[in-house]
Design an enzyme around this catalytic site. Structure first.
Site, short mmCIF file in Angstrom:
data_model
loop_
_atom_site.label_atom_id
_atom_site.label_comp_id
_atom_site.label_asym_id
_atom_site.label_seq_id
_atom_site.Cartn_x
_atom_site.Cartn_y
_atom_site.Cartn_z
N GLY A 12 30.40 -9.69 34.55
CA GLY A 12 30.10 -10.85 35.39
C GLY A 12 30.21 -12.13 34.57
O GLY A 12 29.52 -13.11 34.81
N HIS A 176 12.70 -12.84 33.46
CA HIS A 176 12.66 -13.81 32.37
C HIS A 176 11.30 -14.50 32.27
O HIS A 176 11.00 -15.10 31.24
CB HIS A 176 13.82 -14.79 32.44
CG HIS A 176 13.69 -15.87 33.48
ND1 HIS A 176 13.88 -15.64 34.81
CD2 HIS A 176 13.40 -17.19 33.36
CE1 HIS A 176 13.72 -16.78 35.47
NE2 HIS A 176 13.42 -17.74 34.62
N GLY A 179 9.33 -13.67 29.33
CA GLY A 179 9.73 -14.25 28.04
C GLY A 179 9.17 -15.65 27.84
O GLY A 179 9.44 -16.28 26.82
N LYS A 180 8.43 -16.16 28.79
CA LYS A 180 7.91 -17.53 28.65
C LYS A 180 6.68 -17.55 27.75
O LYS A 180 5.87 -16.63 27.77
CB LYS A 180 7.59 -18.12 30.03
CG LYS A 180 8.87 -18.30 30.86
CD LYS A 180 8.69 -19.23 32.02
CE LYS A 180 9.93 -19.25 32.88
NZ LYS A 180 10.76 -20.44 32.72
N HIS A 238 8.58 -12.40 39.37
CA HIS A 238 7.96 -13.30 38.38
C HIS A 238 6.45 -13.45 38.58
O HIS A 238 5.67 -13.29 37.65
CB HIS A 238 8.60 -14.69 38.43
CG HIS A 238 10.09 -14.71 38.28
ND1 HIS A 238 10.77 -13.79 37.53
CD2 HIS A 238 11.04 -15.56 38.77
CE1 HIS A 238 12.08 -14.06 37.56
NE2 HIS A 238 12.26 -15.13 38.32
N GLN A 361 4.70 -23.92 32.93
CA GLN A 361 5.71 -24.95 32.75
C GLN A 361 5.55 -26.02 33.79
O GLN A 361 4.99 -25.75 34.85
CB GLN A 361 7.13 -24.34 32.85
CG GLN A 361 7.44 -23.78 34.24
CD GLN A 361 8.73 -23.01 34.31
OE1 GLN A 361 9.14 -22.38 33.37
NE2 GLN A 361 9.39 -23.07 35.46
N LYS A 369 -11.60 -26.52 33.23
CA LYS A 369 -12.33 -27.60 33.88
C LYS A 369 -13.79 -27.29 33.80
O LYS A 369 -14.22 -26.21 34.21
CB LYS A 369 -11.94 -27.68 35.34
CG LYS A 369 -10.51 -28.09 35.53
CD LYS A 369 -10.34 -28.59 36.93
CE LYS A 369 -9.05 -29.37 37.01
NZ LYS A 369 -8.99 -30.18 38.20
C1 BG6 Z 1 15.10 -17.27 39.17
C2 BG6 Z 1 15.24 -17.52 40.64
O1 BG6 Z 1 14.76 -15.94 38.93
O2 BG6 Z 1 14.10 -18.11 38.64
C3 BG6 Z 1 15.55 -18.97 40.90
O3 BG6 Z 1 16.28 -16.72 41.17
C4 BG6 Z 1 14.54 -19.87 40.21
O4 BG6 Z 1 15.56 -19.26 42.29
C5 BG6 Z 1 14.38 -19.48 38.75
O5 BG6 Z 1 14.99 -21.20 40.31
C6 BG6 Z 1 13.27 -20.26 38.07
O6 BG6 Z 1 13.30 -20.01 36.69
P1 BG6 Z 1 12.76 -21.13 35.70
O7 BG6 Z 1 12.78 -20.46 34.36
O8 BG6 Z 1 13.67 -22.30 35.81
O9 BG6 Z 1 11.38 -21.47 36.14
#
Ligand code: BG6
Length: 474
Positions: A12, A176, A179-180, A238, A361, A369
């Site tokens: 891809g 992901h 990973g933050k 997420h 973020q 608080k």
């Molecule tokens: C992705 C979603 O998994 O995460 C997107 O498909 C979203 O719609 C994104 O914008 C947000 O990731 P981040 O790291 O920018 O908060």
């Protein structure tokens, strides 16, 4: 024997994810000398492309400084591109020959599946049959991007298929958000601080809200988005992952399976969501700021009822997750609201609930608080904050991008931050009934104008019914 090289193969390679995330990540890791010295990158897709095309596509996302151009050239010299289909064995045989001829038969292979989801099964089957390294001591690992199916059944089909080809320790399902920085901090914050553990329970916590907001709509990505909607796009993965880390018991160790065992236990306690447990919304044009509505996006099918906003209540405390596109800001945070104190020695209404906030973020922060006496002659109580804002406390620290961390995890073989099959199954079990009901009953989402703070008003009402009291910037 020790491998002579590593080859990272991106299926891809012509796509959006490859140019926006994968190539930039590989470049940053290369630039910072974090990759094994003999690593090569092979892009693969159906389009007729060259490495120069890959480079120019990714260029806007690479953040390369002028002083780094020589290194950038070196990086792209390590790149190659192979054009091929996703379903013809002969193309995969050719890809394998390319790898063996140009690098070595003795290379570890990392396959990154960044193809459209409809191609997962055929790519996985063909690469297993024709492209894996076979010598002892070499590894083959697979990174799979979401969507992992669309509901429990379709995800099971995919999971079964993958597990017939690869073992669980070869499959890295990337989320992901794991990973933050702040998400990785949850375990330390909770289990390395005495002050939190005695309070971390339903006797003391009134509710936990995990919020995800974006200040943009689908903006041309409507084709993908409309098929999935906000619940599948960010909530089922997420936000639920963050919630598991907040809600889980102390793991036996920091081993990947010990942590994932605890996350699975949280999910298994959750009952499947019904329509009563969710409120959904869809953004509409706001004539005041000139922003378009979801249905105005030409890539969105006319009359779509796909939610762009959702709030859901999960079992227990309660746990509330909410996510929306086209709101007033881009933000992700976890807010843990403690129960009321017995405040009858202070004027009524003067005391607010304590809240612990983890801002994922932007601008990572942990803040609490709390009430304090308003300094001075008087004796008023005032809400204030203990504030650990990262960029003030940890000056000159550069936080790595989530994808950078996760890719390194794959190279060293750590699955702590990847989603296990049973976790995925449980996550779908929780969300599937609500998703199916929304779709089969064609539940119309509540409209909200592009750019508002909290989605449709029905969302706030829903949270209020669950006992959330609103204070400040929730
Ligand atoms: C992705 C979603 O998994 O995460 C997107 O498909 C979203 O719609 C994104 O914008 C947000 O990731 P981040 O790291 O920018 O908060």
């Amino acid at each position: 024997h020790s491998a002579s090289s590593h080859v990272i193969i991106v299926f891809g390679a012509s796509g959006d994810l490859a140019k926006k995330k994968i190539y930039p990540t590989l470049w940053w890791l290369f630039r910072d000398k974090l990759l094994p010295s003999n690593t090569h990158f092979v892009g693969y897709s159906r389009s007729n492309l060259t490495v120069d095309n890959l480079r120019s596509n990714a260029m806007p996302y690479l953040n390369a400084k002028d002083s780094e151009w020589t290194q950038l050239d070196e990086f792209f010299k390590r790149n190659s591109y192979v054009q091929g289909s996703y379903d013809k064995p002969e193309d995969f045989i050719r890809l394998n020959k390319f790898i063996v001829d140009n690098f070595s038969a003795c290379s570890n292979r990392l396959f990154y599946l960044a193809t459209p989801p409809s191609q997962f099964i055929s790519v996985a089957t063909n690469l297993k049959a024709h492209c894996t390294a076979e010598s002892d001591g070499l590894w083959n690992r697979l990174i799979v991007e979401k969507p992992f199916g669309k509901d429990l059944d379709s995800s099971e089909v995919l999971a079964k298929h993958l597990s017939s080809l690869f073992s669980e320790d070869q499959i890295y399902r990337i989320d992901h958000y794991l990973g933050k920085e702040m998400v990785q901090n949850v375990v330390v914050l909770r289990f390395a601080n005495r002050v939190f553990s005695p309070l971390w329970n339903r006797d003391n916590i009134a509710n936990v809200v995990v919020t995800f907001k974006e200040n943009f709509g689908t903006e041309g990505r409507g084709g993908y988005f409309d098929e999935f909607g906000i619940i599948r796009d960010v909530m089922q993965n997420h936000l639920l992952q963050i919630l598991c880390l907040i809600a889980m018991e102390r793991p036996i160790s920091m081993e990947a399976n010990d942590i994932r065992d605890e996350k699975v236990k949280v999910l298994r306690c959750m009952r499947p969501l019904s329509l009563d447990d969710v409120v959904v919304g869809q953004y509409v044009a706001d004539p005041e700021n000139g922003k378009p509505g979801y249905l105005d996006d030409p890539t969105v099918p006319a009359g779509s009822i796909t939610p762009t906003y959702a709030v859901a209540a999960l079992y227990g405390v309660p746990f509330i997750v909410r996510a929306g596109k086209a709101l007033n800001e881009k933000k992700c945070e976890v807010r843990i609201q403690f129960k009321d104190v017995i405040a009858d020695i202070l004027p009524s209404g003067a005391v607010h609930r304590n809240e612990l906030v983890l801002r994922v973020q932007p601008n990572e922060a942990v803040y609490m608080k709390l009430m304090t006496k308003r300094p001075g002659m008087g004796f008023g109580a005032e809400e204030t904050e203990l504030d650990l804002t990262y960029n003030r406390r940890f000056t000159d620290l550069k936080l790595p991008d989530a994808y950078e961390r996760l890719l390194l995890d794959v190279l060293v073989g750590s699955q702590i931050n990847f989603v296990r099959t049973d976790e995925l199954r449980e996550a779908w079990r929780v969300f599937t009934p609500a998703l199916h009901a929304l779709e089969s009953q064609r539940v119309a989402p509540h409209p909200y104008p592009y750019g508002v703070r909290n989605g449709p008003p029905q969302s706030d009402e829903f949270m209020r019914r669950l006992g959330f009291t609103f204070s400040g910037q929730y």
